[in-house]
Design an enzyme around this catalytic site. Structure first.
Site, PDB file in Angstrom:
ATOM      1  N   ASP A  57       0.828  -1.208   0.000  1.00  0.00           N
ATOM      2  CA  ASP A  57       0.000   0.000   0.000  1.00  0.00           C
ATOM      3  C   ASP A  57       0.864   1.261   0.000  1.00  0.00           C
ATOM      4  OD1 ASP A  57      -2.129  -1.877   0.447  1.00  0.00           O
ATOM      5  OD2 ASP A  57      -1.743  -1.741   2.600  1.00  0.00           O
ATOM      6  N   GLU A  92     -11.316  -0.809  -3.917  1.00  0.00           N
ATOM      7  CA  GLU A  92     -10.620  -0.219  -2.779  1.00  0.00           C
ATOM      8  C   GLU A  92      -9.379   0.505  -3.292  1.00  0.00           C
ATOM      9  OE1 GLU A  92      -9.660  -3.618  -0.330  1.00  0.00           O
ATOM     10  OE2 GLU A  92      -7.935  -4.188  -1.555  1.00  0.00           O
TER      11      GLU A  92
END
Length: 329
Positions: A23, A205
């Site tokens: 991420d 997402e």
């Protein structure tokens, strides 16, 4: 740092930008300094790096600026931090859950008390607050918050699962009142309605924003986090209504996906930054191998990679593994 697994396939393209950092988020400040943060394999802290160049982040000293609580809120699954300079403040947005309720993910915030994110103290500002007329946002599994500015207003995009049924993960958008509170109620931004967004689980997402030539683009990640994980994209004209979901165009197919030949598996959850000469860069995570032992969530080898973003003759971004930075080093 742990060794790469023996079944990892190293190619001229998949040399990691920063290893074992999922991420990944890179922010270039107005003074030219680059900041990097990401999820760490233990999901127990927030780290920050700073360098005068993008490449300098690779070897920059990493500082722990916050550690999870032992109990209660923000005591488990510290995920996907992003650092932003918003409304005159340094803010970090991240998700966290509770040791006694590990899937109760919610969006939280930190604020830097000074002007230097690397040396000044960071303080907790609590969970992100929804607008006064919104009774739905952040009631269910919520994570992957990002923010962007447009024509003087700030917008917040995040992933949240619907609180009933099979728990589909959608993306929502709202205008911001402060760095810590929304000004408008949530609007459904995108839901996983294509086949490639529904592999194993139905997921949208990891939103990220890039602007170019009068358009705004939002990339996002879809499906489960194995080889099927991939990146989709929406776009809108800069003069359109940002809060009109129908004004956004959603691409029919992913713009970045696994490539066994080049050694990328499950690319996703990207961010964007710029080089000093104005070239755009996409920083994303992926694995260099297919077979995962045990729970994919706790496999530590999602590495951060950096790719130069090219632009086609229609002004759309081109994501191509042949444009990877730091190839073969």
């Amino acid at each position: 740092m742990a060794e790469r697994p023996r079944n990892g396939k190293l190619t001229p393209y998949n040399n990691a930008f920063i290893e074992q950092r999922a991420d990944p988020y890179v922010y270039r400040h107005t003074d030219g300094k680059y900041y990097f943060t990401a999820s760490v394999p233990a999901y127990d802290k927030i780290i920050l790096r700073c360098a005068d160049s993008l490449e300098g982040l690779r070897t920059a000293e990493e500082k722990v600026i916050w550690v999870k609580h032992e109990s209660g809120e923000m005591s488990k699954h510290i995920w996907a931090p992003e650092i932003h300079y918003i409304m005159g403040k340094w803010v970090i947005y991240f998700a966290g859950s509770k040791v006694d309720d590990i899937w109760r993910l919610r969006p939280y915030t930190l604020e830097c008390t000074g002007n230097d994110p690397m040396t000044d103290e960071w303080v907790e500002r609590g969970m992100m607050k929804r607008s006064d007329d919104d009774i739905y946002s952040f009631e269910a599994f919520s994570l992957d918050s990002t923010v962007f500015e447009h024509k003087g207003d700030w917008y917040f995009i995040w992933a949240e699962k619907v609180s009933v049924g099979i728990q589909i993960s959608n993306l929502y958008i709202a205008k911001m009142e402060t760095p810590f509170k929304l000004a408008t109620a949530q609007l459904l931004f995108t839901t996983p309605d294509y086949d490639w967004e529904r592999v194993a689980i139905w997921v949208n997402e990891g939103p990220a924003v890039i602007k170019h030539d009068g358009k705004i683009f939002v990339t996002y990640s879809a499906s489960a986090t194995g080889e099927c994980y991939c990146v989709g994209m929406l776009s809108i004209d800069e003069d359109a209504d940002i809060l009109d979901p129908r004004a956004w165009k959603k691409e029919r197919y992913p713009v970045l996906k696994s490539d066994r030949e080049k050694g990328f598996y499950g690319p996703g959850h990207n961010s964007f930054t710029k080089l000093p000469d104005g070239r755009d860069v996409c920083v994303f995570h992926a694995r260099t191998y297919l077979e995962i032992e045990g729970d994919p969530l706790y496999d530590p080898n999602r590495h951060a990679f950096a790719m130069e973003v090219k632009w086609d003759d229609k002004g759309y971004p081109v994501f191509d593994y042949t444009n990877m930075l730091y190839q073969g080093r």
